[in-house]
Each structure stands twice: as structure tokens, then as C-alpha cells.
Design a protein around this motif. Structure first.
Motif, mmCIF file in Angstrom:
data_model
loop_
_atom_site.group_PDB
_atom_site.id
_atom_site.type_symbol
_atom_site.label_atom_id
_atom_site.label_comp_id
_atom_site.label_asym_id
_atom_site.label_seq_id
_atom_site.Cartn_x
_atom_site.Cartn_y
_atom_site.Cartn_z
ATOM 1 N N PRO B 218 57.960 -5.423 61.616
ATOM 2 C CA PRO B 218 58.822 -6.295 62.428
ATOM 3 C C PRO B 218 60.262 -5.825 62.572
ATOM 4 C CG PRO B 218 58.586 -7.183 60.227
ATOM 5 C CD PRO B 218 57.798 -5.917 60.257
ATOM 6 N N ARG B 370 52.513 -4.967 61.536
ATOM 7 C CA ARG B 370 52.896 -4.877 62.937
ATOM 8 C C ARG B 370 52.094 -5.847 63.798
ATOM 9 N NH1 ARG B 370 51.775 -0.164 67.217
ATOM 10 N NH2 ARG B 370 52.580 -1.333 68.955
ATOM 11 N N PHE B 371 50.816 -6.008 63.484
ATOM 12 C CA PHE B 371 49.992 -6.873 64.322
ATOM 13 C C PHE B 371 50.232 -8.350 64.021
ATOM 14 C CE2 PHE B 371 46.932 -3.244 63.348
ATOM 15 C CZ PHE B 371 47.612 -2.421 64.212
ATOM 16 N N THR B 372 50.809 -8.630 62.859
ATOM 17 C CA THR B 372 50.886 -10.017 62.419
ATOM 18 C C THR B 372 52.231 -10.668 62.729
ATOM 19 O OG1 THR B 372 49.485 -9.319 60.609
ATOM 20 C CG2 THR B 372 50.390 -11.515 60.478
ATOM 21 N N LEU B 373 53.312 -9.919 62.545
ATOM 22 C CA LEU B 373 54.618 -10.586 62.515
ATOM 23 C C LEU B 373 55.389 -10.447 63.823
ATOM 24 C CD1 LEU B 373 55.812 -9.542 58.973
ATOM 25 C CD2 LEU B 373 54.836 -11.704 59.688
ATOM 26 N N PRO B 374 56.151 -11.488 64.173
ATOM 27 C CA PRO B 374 57.098 -11.349 65.285
ATOM 28 C C PRO B 374 58.258 -10.450 64.854
ATOM 29 C CG PRO B 374 56.729 -13.667 64.738
ATOM 30 C CD PRO B 374 56.153 -12.856 63.638
#
Lengths: 395, 457
Positions: B218, B370-374
Motif C-alpha cells: 500500500p 497489494r491485493f488486499t489493502l487500499p
């Protein structure tokens, strides 16, 4: 090339921009005594949601002024209306807010019905309600996915599209089209509901209940999400009313105004649902309001499919529509806010004038108020939270 | 003339192996990076309920090659108002620094290009930080607002987080007592415990700081495709762009390798000195056999003949690797007299397995985040760095140092060192949380006025 020096074009653009943004035309000096930076965002930019062009005046990364430049998607929809018959114009309205075409169609059909002094049969009104509420969920899902993507969360977009796909499949089964559906007809419905409509809607609603919890797990209590949305783009209730904002933007500022309750249309008076209201009027509240709206829409759908009355789906309107001379304004609660149609009839088969009040266009007016003082990163968050569709802004 | 030739020959005699390794790395790294990208895309697809690349080759396995060809034959655009020389130089600087820092990394005791540099880890960190010049210059030379802002963000971000990362490394280095990469791993073998367990706070700090340093989500603000289009790379296209891309992924591998070396025991297997866990040596070949068997089971389910062949081939590769991995551990069991003979083989083969395994796990964690967090906002990123990570890492160095002294007085070694370092880590964490709470309080007070100006620095 010839006599051009490096930076010439830059200076030319900057000088043009300055005259249009600054009120006084004087050079403004910023915190560190440096010149401000004019940043042109769009019309080709990944997160201006279409072809919005924003001219930002920046102090470092802080926004000290902004100007929205619209019209890149202007198609003259209102003028086209004057050269089409009432029925012929109906498909055009689908192309305004193309992610909520069903809602556009509903507003137009009801406006013309009002002008004709006819009323759609009960069965038609109930089915209209179901489809419009599904469309509201679909529209909000698209907003959620793109809004999260703007703020940097990649994954919710795909989950949202998965759900939206289910809704689009229902539309496709009903009328053969997925996006620009032209699902309704003046006076009722174009098509009879297909056999398994209730079952499909019920299955979707059942799945959706747990799925929306998933999305909230990803975002609602996420520290970064909170940091990026809380206190960003605050719009007080007085300001929201002054800007004429409607829909979730208005409700998140704490004004309980929903046309479905205030001036019920279709079959909304038969169903129980809540109007979610925010308190702070920031991006986070708008997020919460829209999430809750999806849940309420789901409840409306469930109530509606329980008892779809039988009967005709089309009122007697005749093949050639010639409304009596007069004018009418009819508005509905589209997913993005109040969608109004002002139609003037001169007694012929073509409307004399159609004026459309698009919610996105009016909500966009509060953009400058919301971005001032924030950082560039917040600009995309605010564009996302306004949930604009440029097809509707530019018409 | 003859002296020059003689000198060259002498030089080549001495350094032929590192030179060869260097050529191999430069030649193969783009391929490796391409496949890391493919793995990332596949993982992302898996987490996002879709398939990812499927068209080029079976399961999209030739996608990286297709991408590379596409990037090479793309038109090379240099903006009219760009500073051409700097524009040309910037990506080269970036990728050069990244590749050079790889030279210091030791994949096993035998596989290291720049062998036995006494300042090993300092060299790696220092050279990889040079890559920032490529980003800043590239952003500046593009003569575009988006690029400039990306470059500025990148410079500020790297300066802030390099400090935290450096201090985190110091905490780990206190245990090792050396900067030499081989010696650091040897020190972990002697202690019998990973330094990451002895200094968990330092490991955590390095983890966060390394994500920020490599500009990954993020903390991917310099690129931030939804805000700055592509940040400093906006004006770059084709091969130049792919050089930046190569540099970014190489940097990821470098920071993962540094973390593995210092905190995760490098090429050592878990619990390297615990005798009764020696069966862990059989884990790598068994793992390979399991993957191979799984591939064989899946063969009948593949829709196309090509894919079936391909699955069989993958299974064969796995079995071959299993055999290679099994030899050094099976030979001593069968014939103990050969144990000393296969020792280097064991170190080399199993060493690289464990090293690459740990690096992959570290990279997987990067991708998962990377895929999870804003994405953080810039001021929040700075606040996190300066108000939380840097104090935390400095305090951690202090308390770990005290714990080391206590440990020496009490003659604690190996796992017993935890008695001293664990309380120290807890103290560091408590102080950091205290700072965070105070920071949040003051942040709330500030929020009353206009937006706080922590960006101004």
C-alpha cells in the motif's frame, strides 16, 4: 521545432489556465513562496470516471482551487428529443446514465404517463420496482468497485462485478439487453416477466446478503480505508442543500430526503424500507449510506417478489401518443440522486421540449467545495464518492 | 601490449566465475522477473475470482515472453520537451543499481558473485538505494507534472523509509557482529536461531520499510495509477518502461534477499542446530514429490492434449528436482562414510532451495498485501514513517543493545537469548504504541482546524 524552446508549451498552457482559474488574475504565492502548479487531470485519466476534465491548482500536492470542465460526452440528448416521437425517444434516455439505464427509463416513462394522464397497471408497477431496485444495487456495486480502486484497493472491483453480473443476467433474461435495457414502455412494460424471474431475484438476494458482508470486511474497519475516507470531502447539510445535491450525497450529510418516500412512485408505497442517513457528510459516510442502501434495496426486492399481482402489463395508451398540450415535471430517486424529467407537450406526436435534471451533473457542482484544502490523492477519492457518470453529466 | 594481454588473462583467470555469474544474471533476470510478474498476476487472479492470463501457452505460461517481445518492438517515444540525455540515462541508472546490488546477495554459501565483501549488507543496501536517482531523474527529465510529482513522492518516501530500514538492519546486525553476508548466516547457524525471532520488532519494521522502499502497495504512491497515472514512468514507453519495471521487481528480490539473509537464516533450514529436527532435511524432496504427484493426478482433468503433456512435463521436472534434493540427504543415511564428501553438495543444493523458498514467501507476502489493502495518502505515509517506524526502530536498537549486554553477562546463547530479547522487544513495542496513541491524540486536536500540514516537510 525551429525556434521553440523547451518549456514553451508548458508556459502557454499554464498562462491560459491561470486566467481561467484565479479570480483576480494576480500571481498567488504559496506557503514556501513558490508558484502554484496547474495540473490538468483528464479527460484521459484512469480515475476521472469517463471524460471528466479537472483543472487543479496545487500548492505542492495541496489543492487550492479546481475547475471541472465538462462536455466531452455531449450528445445533445435533449435536442434529439424534440425530433423524435415520445416512444422513439425512450431508448435514448438509457444512454445517459448507462450504468443505471433501467432507472432512466422508469423516470421517462412515468413522466410521459403523467402527461398522458394514464397510469401503469399494478403488475407492471411492481415489476418496474423490482428491476429498478436491482439496478440500484448494480449501480452502487459499480460505484463501490471503482471507488475502492481509486483509493488503491484492487480486489473489491472484481467481487462487485461478479455480483453485478448476476443482476445483468436477470436483465438479459428479461429483455435481452444487459446495459441499455429499454426495459419499460410508456404505459407499462414491454415484456411479460419470464417464468423464473422471482426465483432468480430471490437467489440473487440470498447470495448478496453474505457477499455484502465480505465487502464490508475488506473495507469498513480497514485503517487505511478509514484514513483515506474519514474527514475527506466534507459537505455540511446546509451546503448540500445549497448546492442542490440529492441522493446519497445529500443523505450522507444528514438530510433525510428520498423521493421514494417523499413522493412515492411505481410501487414504493407498498414496501417497508429505511432511508439511511449519515452525520458527518464525509466520504466515509457516503460509503456507509450507499452500502446500507444496497441492503435496503435487497429488502425491497424480497418484499416485492413475494407477491407480484397478476393482470395486464400495459395500460391502454394506443399506438400513436398525442398527449394534450401542457407541461409536466416528474422525478424519481435514481441510484445517484433525483432524476427529473420536465416535458412540454404541444399536442403533437413529438415533445416540444424535454429538460432532464441529471443527479450527477448537479452533485458535481459541490466538487470544488469538497476538494479545496485536500491533497491530490483525495481528489480521486472525491470524484469516486460523488459517483458521477459522464454520460449523464454531459447528456 | 604484452603486459596488458597478460594482465587481462590474469584477471580473467582470477574472476572468470563472477564474470560468468554476472552475465548469467543479466541475461536471465529479465526472464525471472517476467515469471515473478506472471505469478503475481496468477495470484491476483486467484484472489479476485478470475483466471488471469490463459491465452499464451498452457495456463498463460508463455505470457512473460510475449510481453517482453511486445515491449521490445514498441515505439520508443521521447517527449519533445524532455531532457533527452537524462531521459535516456534514468532508467539505465535505475536498473543498473538494482542489478549491481544483486551481486552482493548470497543465494547459498557457494553462490555469490561479489564474494566476501566485508561490508556486504551495507553494499547491497547502499547500491540499491542508488536506484532512486533513476526515478527522480526520470521524473524530472520527462518534463511532465505527473512524472515530477511521482518523482518527488518517491524521493521523499525513500529518504524517510531508508532510515527506518537501516535502523532495523542495525538491530539484526547487533547479533551478527559483522556486515559480511556469509558471516551473518554463519552467526545464525552458531546461535541456532533466526535473528528474526530474536528481534521480531526489527523484522517487522524492515518488512514495512522494504515495501515502502520498493514502491509497492500500500505504499505505491510514486506510481499510484489512479492518482498520478503512472507517476514517474508516465512518459516512458516500450523498452525504457520495461527497464523501470525490471528495476522495481529486481529491487523486490533484493530486499527480500536481505531480509532472508539477516532475519530468516539465509540458506539455513529452519532450526539449523536442533538435532531431532534433522528430518526437516527430507522436507524439500518430499515437497517436490508431492507437487509432482499432484500434477500427475490433475493430468486427466486438463482439457487439451497440449496441457496434458505440459502437466506431465512439470511433474517430471518436480521429480527430477526431488531426486537432486534427495541425493545429499540420502547418501549419508546409506553410507555414513561419504557424509563429509556430500556436505558441500548439501549446502549448495539445499541452501539454494531454502533461500529461494524464503525469498518466495517474502515476495508472496508483498503481493498478498497489494491485493488486499487500499493505498495510503502521502501525509499518512510520512506520518507512519517519521512518527512511528523511525522512533520504533531507534528504540528497538537501544533495547536490543541492552538485551545483548544482559545476555552476555548471563551467558545466554541460542534460544536462551530469547529470555533477554523478548522482554526488550515487548518494551520497544509498548513505547511505540504509546507514541502512536499520543500521536493520534494530537492528530485529533489538529483536525479541528484546517487539514494538518505534515506534508510541508
Amino acid at each position: 521545432m525551429g525556434e521553440r524552446k523547451p518549456g514553451d508549451r508548458e508556459r502557454a498552457i499554464t498562462s491560459v489556465a491561470k486566467t481561467s482559474i484565479t479570480d483576480s488574475g494576480e500571481k498567488q504565492h504559496t506557503l514556501l513562496g513558490a508558484d502554484e502548479l496547474i495540473l490538468n487531470m483528464g479527460p484521459q485519466h484512469p480515475s476521472t470516471h469517463g471524460v471528466l476534465r479537472v483543472k487543479l491548482k496545487l500548492d505542492g500536492e495541496r489543492v487550492i482551487g479546481s475547475e471541472c470542465m465538462i462536455g466531452y460526452l455531449h450528445r445533445g440528448v435533449e435536442k434529439i428529443a424534440e425530433h423524435r416521437t415520445y416512444q422513439q425517444f425512450a431508448p435514448y434516455v438509457d444512454r445517459m446514465d448507462y450504468v443505471a439505464a433501467v432507472s432512466n427509463g422508469l423516470g421517462y416513462c412515468e413522466a410521459i404517463e403523467k402527461l398522458l394522464l394514464v397510469e401503469a397497471p399494478v403488475r407492471a408497477r411492481v415489476i418496474r420496482t423490482i428491476l429498478t431496485e436491482l439496478q440500484r444495487i448494480a449501480s452502487h456495486l459499480l460505484w463501490l468497485g471503482t471507488h475502492a480502486l481509486d483509493i488503491g484497493a484492487l480486489t473489491p472491483l472484481f467481487y462487485c462485478f461478479r455480483e453485478r453480473e448476476e443482476i445483468l443476467k436477470i436483465f438479459e433474461k428479461y429483455c435481452g439487453a444487459r446495459l441499455t435495457t429499454h426495459a419499460f414502455r410508456i404505459g407499462g412494460l414491454q415484456y411479460e416477466a419470464y417464468d423464473t424471474l422471482e426465483k432468480d431475484v430471490e437467489r440473487f438476494c440470498k447470495n448478496f446478503e453474505s457477499r455484502i458482508v465480505e465487502y464490508e470486511d475488506l473495507l469498513t474497519q480497514n485503517r487505511i480505508w478509514l484514513g483515506r475516507t474519514k474527514g475527506v470531502g466534507i459537505l455540511t447539510s446546509a451546503e448540500a442543500i445549497a448546492f442542490g445535491a440529492t441522493g446519497p450525497v445529500l443523505r450522507a450529510s444528514g438530510v433525510k430526503w428520498d423521493i421514494r418516500k417523499a413522493m412515492p412512485y411505481a410501487a414504493y408505497d407498498q414496501y417497508k424500507f429505511e432511508i439511511p442517513v449519515g452525520t458527518a457528510g464525509d466520504t466515509y459516510d457516503r460509503y456507509l449510506v450507499r452500502m446500507e442502501e444496497m441492503r435496503q434495496s435487497r429488502l425491497i426486492c424480497l418484499q416485492a417478489i413475494e407477491n407480484i399481482p397478476s393482470g395486464p402489463i400495459l395500460a391502454k395508451v394506443g399506438k400513436v401518443l398525442k398527449p394534450p398540450p401542457g407541461e409536466v415535471y416528474h422525478s424519481i430517486e435514481a441510484p445517484k440522486g433525483e432524476l427529473g424529467y420536465y416535458v412540454v407537450s404541444d399536442g403533437t406526436v413529438q415533445p416540444y421540449r424535454v429538460r432532464i435534471r441529471p443527479p450527477s451533473f448537479v452533485n458535481l457542482q459541490s466538487f470544488d467545495r469538497m476538494v479545496r484544502g485536500h491533497l491530490v490523492a483525495d481528489v480521486v477519492a472525491i470524484i469516486g464518492t460523488l459517483d458521477i457518470v459522464l454520460g449523464e453529466v454531459d447528456r | 601490449m604484452q603486459a596488458v594481454t597478460q594482465g587481462t588473462i590474469e584477471f580473467l583467470k582470477l574472476y572468470w566465475a563472477p564474470l560468468l555469474c554476472g552475465v548469467v544474471i543479466v541475461a536471465f533476470l529479465p526472464l525471472i522477473v517476467g515469471y515473478v510478474v506472471l505469478v503475481e498476476r496468477k495470484l491476483m487472479a486467484d484472489m479476485q475470482a478470475r483466471l488471469g492470463p490463459m491465452r499464451v501457452g498452457p495456463h498463460g505460461l508463455l505470457q512473460p515472453i510475449a510481453d517482453a517481445v511486445k515491449l521490445l518492438i514498441k515505439e520508443d517515444i521521447i517527449p519533445e520537451d524532455a531532457d533527452k540525455l537524462v531521459f535516456w540515462l534514468a532508467p539505465v541508472l535505475s536498473v543498473g543499481a538494482a542489478l549491481l546490488s544483486l551481486a552482493g546477495i548470497a543465494i547459498g554459501p557457494a553462490f555469490q558473485i561479489a564474494k566476501d565483501i566485508n561490508i556486504g549488507i551495507l553494499f547491497v543496501v547502499g547500491v540499491s538505494a542508488m536506484g532512486i536517482f533513476g526515478i527522480v531523474l526520470g521524473g524530472w527529465a520527462s518534463n511532465s507534472h505527473y512524472s515530477l510529482m511521482g518523482a518527488l513522492r518517491s524521493a521523499a518516501q525513500l529518504v524517510s523509509y531508508e532510515t527506518a530500514a537501516g535502523m532495523a538492519l542495525v538491530s539484526g546486525l547487533l547479533f551478527a557482529g559483522t556486515l559480511n553476508i556469509t558471516s551473518i548466516v554463519e552467526a545464525q547457524r552458531q546461535q541456532g536461531i533466526w535473528f528474526g525471532l530474536l528481534a521480531p520488532v526489527a523484522f517487522f519494521t524492515y518488512l514495512v520499510a522494504s515495501i515502502a522502499e520498493t514502491n509497492r502497495a500500500p505504499f505505491d504512491l510514486p506510481e499510484a495509477e489512479s492518482e498520478l497515472v503512472a507517476g514517474y514512468m508516465t512518459e516512458f514507453s516500450g523498452f525504457r518502461w520495461s527497464l523501470y519495471f525490471l528495476a522495481e521487481y529486481t529491487n523486490m528480490i533484493v530486499v527480500a534477499s536481505v531480509a532472508t539473509t539477516l532475519f530468516l537464516g539465509g540458506w539455513l533450514r529452519p532450526f539449523p542446530r536442533t538435532q531431532w529436527l534433522n528430518f526437516l532435511d527430507f522436507l524439500p524432496p518430499l515437497l517436490m514429490v508431492a507437487i509432482g504427484l499432484y500434477c500427475l493426478v490433475r493430468v486427466p482433468k486438463q482439457p487439451a492434449r497440449v496441457q496434458q503433456f505440459f502437466m506431465v512435463a512439470v511433474a517430471g521436472l518436480c521429480f527430477f528436482l526431488a531426486l537432486v534434493l534427495a541425493v545429499p540427504v540420502l547418501v549419508p543415511v546409506v553410507n555414513p562414510s561419504l557424509a563429509a564428501g556430500v556436505k558441500p553438495l548439501y549446502e549448495g543444493i539445499h541452501g539454494s532451495f531454502w533461500f529461494l523458498f524464503k525469498v518466495s514467501a517474502y515476495l508472496y507476502f508483498f503481493m498478498w498485501l497489494r491485493f488486499t489493502l487500499p493505498r495510503y495518502r502521502f501525509d499518512q505515509l510520512m506520518r507512519l514513517g517519521w512518527h512511528f517506524l523511525i522512533p520504533l526502530s531507534i528504540i528497538n536498537v537501544l533495547v536490543i543493545g541492552i538485551a545483548m549486554i544482559v545476555g552476555t553477562y548471563l551467558h545466554l546463547e541460542g534460544w536462551w537469548l530469547l529470555l533477554a530479547t523478548l522482554p526488550a522487544s515487548i518494551i520497544a513495542l509498548l513505547i511505540a504504541l504509546f507514541i502512536l496513541a499520543a500521536e493520534q491524540k494530537s492528530g485529533q486536536q489538529q483536525a479541528g482546524g484546517a487539514a494538518s500540514d505534515s506534508y510541508a516537510g
